[in-house]
Design a protein around this motif. Structure first.
Motif, PDB file in Angstrom:
ATOM      1  N   LEU A 146      53.108  26.063 -19.737  1.00 12.50           N
ATOM      2  CA  LEU A 146      52.383  26.659 -18.905  1.00 12.50           C
ATOM      3  C   LEU A 146      53.313  27.632 -17.354  1.00 12.50           C
ATOM      4  CD1 LEU A 146      48.486  25.473 -18.406  1.00 12.50           C
ATOM      5  CD2 LEU A 146      49.072  27.197 -19.821  1.00 12.50           C
ATOM      6  N   ASP A 147      54.168  26.383 -16.768  1.00  7.58           N
ATOM      7  CA  ASP A 147      54.614  26.590 -15.759  1.00  7.58           C
ATOM      8  C   ASP A 147      55.511  27.188 -16.444  1.00  7.58           C
ATOM      9  OD1 ASP A 147      52.771  24.450 -14.795  1.00  7.58           O
ATOM     10  OD2 ASP A 147      54.287  23.064 -14.793  1.00  7.58           O
ATOM     11  N   ALA A 148      56.191  27.216 -17.539  1.00  6.13           N
ATOM     12  CA  ALA A 148      57.596  28.043 -17.270  1.00  6.13           C
ATOM     13  C   ALA A 148      57.433  29.501 -16.555  1.00  6.13           C
ATOM     14  CB  ALA A 148      57.552  27.391 -18.899  1.00  6.13           C
ATOM     15  N   VAL A 149      55.859  29.739 -17.550  1.00  7.00           N
ATOM     16  CA  VAL A 149      55.685  30.545 -17.492  1.00  7.00           C
ATOM     17  C   VAL A 149      55.045  31.378 -15.987  1.00  7.00           C
ATOM     18  CG1 VAL A 149      53.607  32.464 -18.285  1.00  7.00           C
ATOM     19  CG2 VAL A 149      54.328  31.510 -20.067  1.00  7.00           C
ATOM     20  N   SER A 150      54.434  30.465 -15.182  1.00  2.78           N
ATOM     21  CA  SER A 150      53.932  30.351 -14.064  1.00  2.78           C
ATOM     22  C   SER A 150      55.232  30.880 -12.895  1.00  2.78           C
ATOM     23  CB  SER A 150      52.961  29.872 -13.604  1.00  2.78           C
ATOM     24  OG  SER A 150      53.093  27.945 -13.520  1.00  2.78           O
ATOM     25  N   LYS A 151      56.073  30.190 -13.804  1.00  3.42           N
ATOM     26  CA  LYS A 151      57.249  30.414 -12.489  1.00  3.42           C
ATOM     27  C   LYS A 151      57.619  31.558 -12.465  1.00  3.42           C
ATOM     28  CE  LYS A 151      61.188  27.309 -12.396  1.00  3.42           C
ATOM     29  NZ  LYS A 151      61.987  26.602 -13.539  1.00  3.42           N
ATOM     30  N   ILE A 152      57.229  32.739 -13.448  1.00  6.04           N
ATOM     31  CA  ILE A 152      58.239  34.432 -13.436  1.00  6.04           C
ATOM     32  C   ILE A 152      57.127  34.623 -13.911  1.00  6.04           C
ATOM     33  CG2 ILE A 152      60.066  33.409 -14.386  1.00  6.04           C
ATOM     34  CD1 ILE A 152      59.796  34.087 -16.553  1.00  6.04           C
ATOM     35  N   VAL A 153      55.569  34.487 -14.105  1.00  5.78           N
ATOM     36  CA  VAL A 153      54.990  35.827 -13.832  1.00  5.78           C
ATOM     37  C   VAL A 153      53.533  35.377 -12.909  1.00  5.78           C
ATOM     38  CG1 VAL A 153      52.918  36.625 -15.158  1.00  5.78           C
ATOM     39  CG2 VAL A 153      54.744  36.057 -16.422  1.00  5.78           C
ATOM     40  N   SER A 154      53.710  36.231 -12.269  1.00  5.24           N
ATOM     41  CA  SER A 154      52.264  35.658 -10.789  1.00  5.24           C
ATOM     42  C   SER A 154      51.019  36.645 -11.244  1.00  5.24           C
ATOM     43  CB  SER A 154      52.359  35.913  -9.769  1.00  5.24           C
ATOM     44  OG  SER A 154      53.468  37.603  -9.340  1.00  5.24           O
ATOM     45  N   ASP A 155      51.096  37.741 -12.014  1.00  8.58           N
ATOM     46  CA  ASP A 155      49.570  38.265 -12.288  1.00  8.58           C
ATOM     47  C   ASP A 155      49.405  38.199 -13.614  1.00  8.58           C
ATOM     48  OD1 ASP A 155      47.661  39.886 -12.922  1.00  8.58           O
ATOM     49  OD2 ASP A 155      48.069  41.910 -12.407  1.00  8.58           O
ATOM     50  N   TRP A 156      48.058  37.203 -13.805  1.00  4.25           N
ATOM     51  CA  TRP A 156      47.643  36.448 -15.132  1.00  4.25           C
ATOM     52  C   TRP A 156      46.349  37.460 -15.801  1.00  4.25           C
ATOM     53  CZ3 TRP A 156      49.273  32.010 -17.602  1.00  4.25           C
ATOM     54  CH2 TRP A 156      49.936  31.190 -17.219  1.00  4.25           C
ATOM     55  N   THR A 157      46.256  38.459 -15.154  1.00  3.29           N
ATOM     56  CA  THR A 157      45.309  39.198 -15.778  1.00  3.29           C
ATOM     57  C   THR A 157      45.508  39.241 -17.132  1.00  3.29           C
ATOM     58  OG1 THR A 157      45.553  40.832 -13.375  1.00  3.29           O
ATOM     59  CG2 THR A 157      44.307  41.323 -14.804  1.00  3.29           C
ATOM     60  N   ASN A 158      47.073  40.215 -17.437  1.00  2.12           N
ATOM     61  CA  ASN A 158      46.578  40.228 -18.881  1.00  2.12           C
ATOM     62  C   ASN A 158      47.255  38.676 -20.141  1.00  2.12           C
ATOM     63  OD1 ASN A 158      45.333  42.565 -18.762  1.00  2.12           O
ATOM     64  ND2 ASN A 158      46.975  43.237 -17.835  1.00  2.12           N
ATOM     65  N   ILE A 159      46.922  37.890 -19.724  1.00  2.00           N
ATOM     66  CA  ILE A 159      47.135  36.702 -20.307  1.00  2.00           C
ATOM     67  C   ILE A 159      46.253  36.163 -20.674  1.00  2.00           C
ATOM     68  CG2 ILE A 159      48.205  34.235 -20.739  1.00  2.00           C
ATOM     69  CD1 ILE A 159      50.504  35.562 -18.413  1.00  2.00           C
TER      70      ILE A 159
END
Ligand code: 13P
Length: 247
Positions: A146-159
Motif C-alpha cells: 500500500l505504501d508504494a501507492v500512497s507515496k505517489i497517490v494522494s487521492d484514493w477516491t477511485n481506488i
C-alpha cells in the motif's frame, strides 16, 4: 456507508462463446441496485463485454494496464485505450502478476497512479504469501504494498483495495470471515495513518480468495469487508449469488 462491491476476475479464461453466455446470464439476473459489480474479462474480449453488458450496475474492467498513454510498448494496454473502448476500471497488482510476471511494488504503484490520472478507476490487489502469513508478517507485507501507492497517490477516491491472500487464491481454502475481518481492519488502520482517517474510512476493502456462492454470506456482518474479488466462481452462475449475498 461504503457501497457493497463485487468484482469478477475472469483471468485468462473463456472464449467468445463462453464469455457471451456469462454476460447474458448476468443480463438476465435481477441484480440489486445498490451493489457495484465490475467484471474483468481477458483483454481481447473487453469490447465484446462492453457491447454485451446491459446491466446498469455492471462495469467492465481490464486485468492490467500500462503507465504510458501510447508508444513503443509492445503488448501493453494504456488507460486511454481502455477508456476509448468504454472500459473505466482496471486491476493492478494482482498476485499472479506480482509473482509470475514479477511486477514490483513500485511499478504497480506507477501503473495505479497513471490509470487514476487518466480517469480509470483501480482495483488495487494486495496480499501475503503462505510463507509470509506463517512468518506473521501479513500486515507488514500489505503495508509495504500500500505504501508504494500512497507515496505517489494522494487521492484514493477511485481506488478499491482487494485483499487477496495468495494462499487462498484458487485453493478452495478461503480465509475465514473473521481472519479476513482482522486483516481488513489492520489494513484500514494502516491507511488511516498514511492517507488520513477520512479517506481510509471511505476506501472499500474487498476480500478475494476462493469466494463462492456458499461462503460469501459468512462475511455479511464483517464491518471492514466491503465486498469481494472473485476468480473461479465469477465464471459460474453462482457469481449472481455472491452479488446478492448481502440481501
Ligand atoms: P479465486 O476466487 O479463483 O480463488 O481467485 C481469486 C482471485 O485471484 C481474484 O482476483
Amino acid at each position: 456507508a461504503r457501497q457493497f462491491f463485487v468484482g469478477g476476475n475472469f483471468k485468462m479464461n473463456g472464449t467468445k462463446e463462453s464469455l457471451t453466455s456469462i454476460i447474458d446470464n448476468l443480463n438476465k439476473a435481477e441484480l440489486p441496485s445498490n451493489v457495484e459489480v465490475v467484471i474483468a474479462p481477458p483483454a481481447p474480449y473487453l469490447s465484446l463485454a462492453v457491447a454485451e453488458n446491459k446491466q446498469k450496475t455492471v462495469f467492465i474492467s481490464s486485468q492490467n494496464v500500462f503507465n504510458k498513454a501510447s508508444g513503443a510498448y509492445t503488448g501493453e494496454i494504456s488507460p486511454q485505450q481502455l477508456k476509448d473502448l468504454g472500459v473505466h476500471w482496471t486491476l493492478t497488482g494482482h498476485s499472479e502478476r506480482r509473482t509470475i510476471i514479477k511486477e514490483s511494488d513500485e511499478f504497480i504503484a506507477e501503473k495505479t497512479k497513471f490509470a487514476l490520472d487518466s480517469g480509470v478507476s483501480v482495483i488495487l490487489c494486495i496480499g501475503e504469501t503462505l510463507e509470509e502469513r506463517q512468518g506473521g508478517i501479513t500486515l507488514e507485507v500489505t503495508a509495504r504494498q500500500l505504501d508504494a501507492v500512497s507515496k505517489i497517490v494522494s487521492d484514493w477516491t477511485n481506488i478499491v483495495v482487494a485483499y487477496e491472500p495468495v494462499w487462498a487464491i484458487g485453493t478452495g481454502l478461503a480465509a475465514t470471515a473473521q481472519d479476513a475481518q482482522d486483516t481488513h481492519k489492520g489494513i484500514r488502520e494502516h491507511l488511516v495513518k498514511t492517507i488520513g482517517a477520512e479517506q481510509a474510512g471511505k476506501v472499500r476493502i474487498l476480500y478475494g480468495g476462493s469466494v463462492n456462492g456458499k461462503n460469501a454470506p459468512d462475511f455479511k456482518d464483517k464491518v471492514d469487508v466491503d465486498g469481494f474479488l472473485v476468480g473461479g466462481a465469477s465464471l459460474k452462475p453462482e457469481f449472481v449469488d455472491i452479488i446478492k449475498s448481502r440481501l
